[in-house]
Design an enzyme around this catalytic site. Structure first.
Site, mmCIF file in Angstrom:
data_model
loop_
_atom_site.group_PDB
_atom_site.id
_atom_site.type_symbol
_atom_site.label_atom_id
_atom_site.label_comp_id
_atom_site.label_asym_id
_atom_site.label_seq_id
_atom_site.Cartn_x
_atom_site.Cartn_y
_atom_site.Cartn_z
ATOM 1 N N GLN A 80 -5.676 -0.416 -3.503
ATOM 2 C CA GLN A 80 -6.450 -1.722 -4.396
ATOM 3 C C GLN A 80 -7.444 -1.219 -5.178
ATOM 4 O O GLN A 80 -7.394 -1.838 -6.475
ATOM 5 C CB GLN A 80 -7.098 -2.528 -3.203
ATOM 6 C CG GLN A 80 -7.666 -3.620 -3.694
ATOM 7 C CD GLN A 80 -8.354 -4.636 -2.743
ATOM 8 O OE1 GLN A 80 -7.752 -4.563 -1.827
ATOM 9 N NE2 GLN A 80 -9.571 -5.242 -2.991
ATOM 10 N N HIS A 92 -5.045 -6.295 4.033
ATOM 11 C CA HIS A 92 -4.047 -5.200 3.942
ATOM 12 C C HIS A 92 -3.348 -5.186 5.259
ATOM 13 O O HIS A 92 -4.050 -5.132 6.278
ATOM 14 C CB HIS A 92 -4.833 -3.712 3.942
ATOM 15 C CG HIS A 92 -5.550 -3.385 2.578
ATOM 16 N ND1 HIS A 92 -5.031 -2.492 1.628
ATOM 17 C CD2 HIS A 92 -6.323 -4.219 1.753
ATOM 18 C CE1 HIS A 92 -5.520 -2.523 0.646
ATOM 19 N NE2 HIS A 92 -6.428 -3.733 0.473
ATOM 20 N N CYS A 134 0.895 -1.153 -0.051
ATOM 21 C CA CYS A 134 0.031 0.066 0.092
ATOM 22 C C CYS A 134 0.784 1.192 0.124
ATOM 23 O O CYS A 134 1.972 1.402 0.456
ATOM 24 C CB CYS A 134 -0.799 -0.108 1.070
ATOM 25 S SG CYS A 134 -0.267 0.522 2.755
ATOM 26 N N GLU A 135 0.331 2.173 -0.611
ATOM 27 C CA GLU A 135 1.053 3.387 -0.967
ATOM 28 C C GLU A 135 0.990 4.239 0.405
ATOM 29 O O GLU A 135 1.824 5.181 0.525
ATOM 30 C CB GLU A 135 0.787 4.079 -2.133
ATOM 31 C CG GLU A 135 -0.391 4.791 -2.150
ATOM 32 C CD GLU A 135 -0.951 5.553 -3.524
ATOM 33 O OE1 GLU A 135 -0.336 5.064 -4.525
ATOM 34 O OE2 GLU A 135 -1.904 6.499 -3.459
ATOM 35 N N HIS A 136 0.237 4.061 1.271
ATOM 36 C CA HIS A 136 0.060 4.860 2.510
ATOM 37 C C HIS A 136 1.048 4.436 3.663
ATOM 38 O O HIS A 136 1.602 5.225 4.198
ATOM 39 C CB HIS A 136 -1.346 4.846 3.003
ATOM 40 C CG HIS A 136 -2.393 5.455 2.012
ATOM 41 N ND1 HIS A 136 -3.415 4.531 1.663
ATOM 42 C CD2 HIS A 136 -2.203 6.492 1.055
ATOM 43 C CE1 HIS A 136 -4.105 5.449 0.683
ATOM 44 N NE2 HIS A 136 -3.294 6.352 0.397
ATOM 45 N N HIS A 137 0.994 3.128 4.022
ATOM 46 C CA HIS A 137 2.079 2.533 4.534
ATOM 47 C C HIS A 137 3.244 1.709 4.116
ATOM 48 O O HIS A 137 4.135 1.251 4.985
ATOM 49 C CB HIS A 137 1.142 1.774 5.858
ATOM 50 C CG HIS A 137 0.270 2.554 6.399
ATOM 51 N ND1 HIS A 137 -1.130 2.471 5.880
ATOM 52 C CD2 HIS A 137 0.004 3.404 7.531
ATOM 53 C CE1 HIS A 137 -1.886 3.291 6.495
ATOM 54 N NE2 HIS A 137 -1.256 3.858 7.586
ATOM 55 N N CYS A 193 -1.685 -3.195 6.766
ATOM 56 C CA CYS A 193 -1.661 -1.805 7.311
ATOM 57 C C CYS A 193 -2.902 -1.958 8.356
ATOM 58 O O CYS A 193 -2.864 -1.383 9.284
ATOM 59 C CB CYS A 193 -1.730 -0.618 6.749
ATOM 60 S SG CYS A 193 -2.879 -0.592 5.309
HETATM 61 ZN ZN LIG Z 1 -2.119 1.001 4.155
#
Ligand SMILES: [Zn+2]
Length: 244
Positions: A165, A193, A124-127, A195
């Site tokens: 996703q 996920h 995931c690009e956030h975490h 995260c």
């Molecule tokens: Zn994430």
């Protein structure tokens, strides 16, 4: 793929797991915004040297509270950087190029082509935490088809990037639509996920389901239902933890 059709029309007061799932999917798809999905990275980035990347990992080890000079961690930065080369190999590949070779000799075949349970690992690009999941791809050929292994490769190329996703789902569908110009494309992605399962809300069993329906799969409920029934019936039998 007519064997699963009567399932959709079954009169039932209690909803089965598949029916609930299909409902959710349908609503998700109706709501889903169009996701901008360039096949290549929109801009080139200046990549650091391998030594700089390893140094960054060393910094993170210290940030976690450990000593990067202790024996067990000495080779870790080099290993992490090598793992990154594998996890993010998708930046070096062009999905449109992968699908350049299509076949027009289909002998009049005009039924759905479906490949389900394509396993993937993304981040995931956030975490930058793992997303472990599976994709299901269907299309209705107009006159061109593609080698079945290419469908799995397309998933892999997009998964091996920093992702959300929703974008993986849309990118797979849009790339197939461009390459094959079929009567329709359907893509459903299920993902667990990291995260969310390992931190934050600690929802270890939650999986996210996203879908992208184009052409006949968007416009014709029975075509869409045929696809969803095929993957839902299969998915119900093999339900459970995506990590296993
Ligand atoms: Zn994430």
């Amino acid at each position: 793929m007519t064997t699963v059709r009567e399932h959709a029309g079954r009169a039932s007061v209690e909803f089965s797991r598949e029916e609930i799932w299909m409902n959710i999917l349908t609503r998700l798809d109706n709501r889903s915004p169009s996701v901008h999905s360039p096949s290549k990275q929109p801009h080139s980035v200046i990549r650091p040297s391998r030594a700089e990347a390893e140094q960054a990992v060393t910094t993170l080890i210290r940030w976690a509270g450990d000593d990067p000079d202790r024996e067990g961690l000495l080779e870790t930065p080099a290993r992490v950087v090598r793992a990154y080369e594998e996890w993010f190999a998708g930046y070096g590949e062009d999905p449109d190029e992968l699908l350049r070779r299509t076949f027009e000799e289909v002998a009049g075949y005009d039924e759905m082509v479906l490949l389900r349970d394509i396993r993937f690992v993304s981040h995931c690009e956030h975490h930058m935490a793992p997303i472990v999941g599976r994709a299901h791809i269907g299309y209705l050929p107009r006159k061109r088809v593609v080698g079945i292994s290419k469908l799995a490769r397309i998933v892999e190329v997009y998964a091996r990037r920093l992702q959300i996703q929703e974008r993986i789902t849309a990118e797979i569908a849009n790339t197939l639509d461009r390459a094959l110009q079929p009567l329709g494309v359907a893509v459903v992605v299920e993902g667990a996920h990291g995260c969310m399962t390992s931190r934050g809300v600690h929802q270890s069993k939650a999986t996210m389901v996203t879908s992208r329906m184009l052409g006949a799969f968007r416009d014709r409920p029975e075509t869409r239902q045929e696809f969803l029934s095929a993957i839902a019936l299969h998915g119900a039998a093999g339900s459970g933890n995506l990590f296993t």
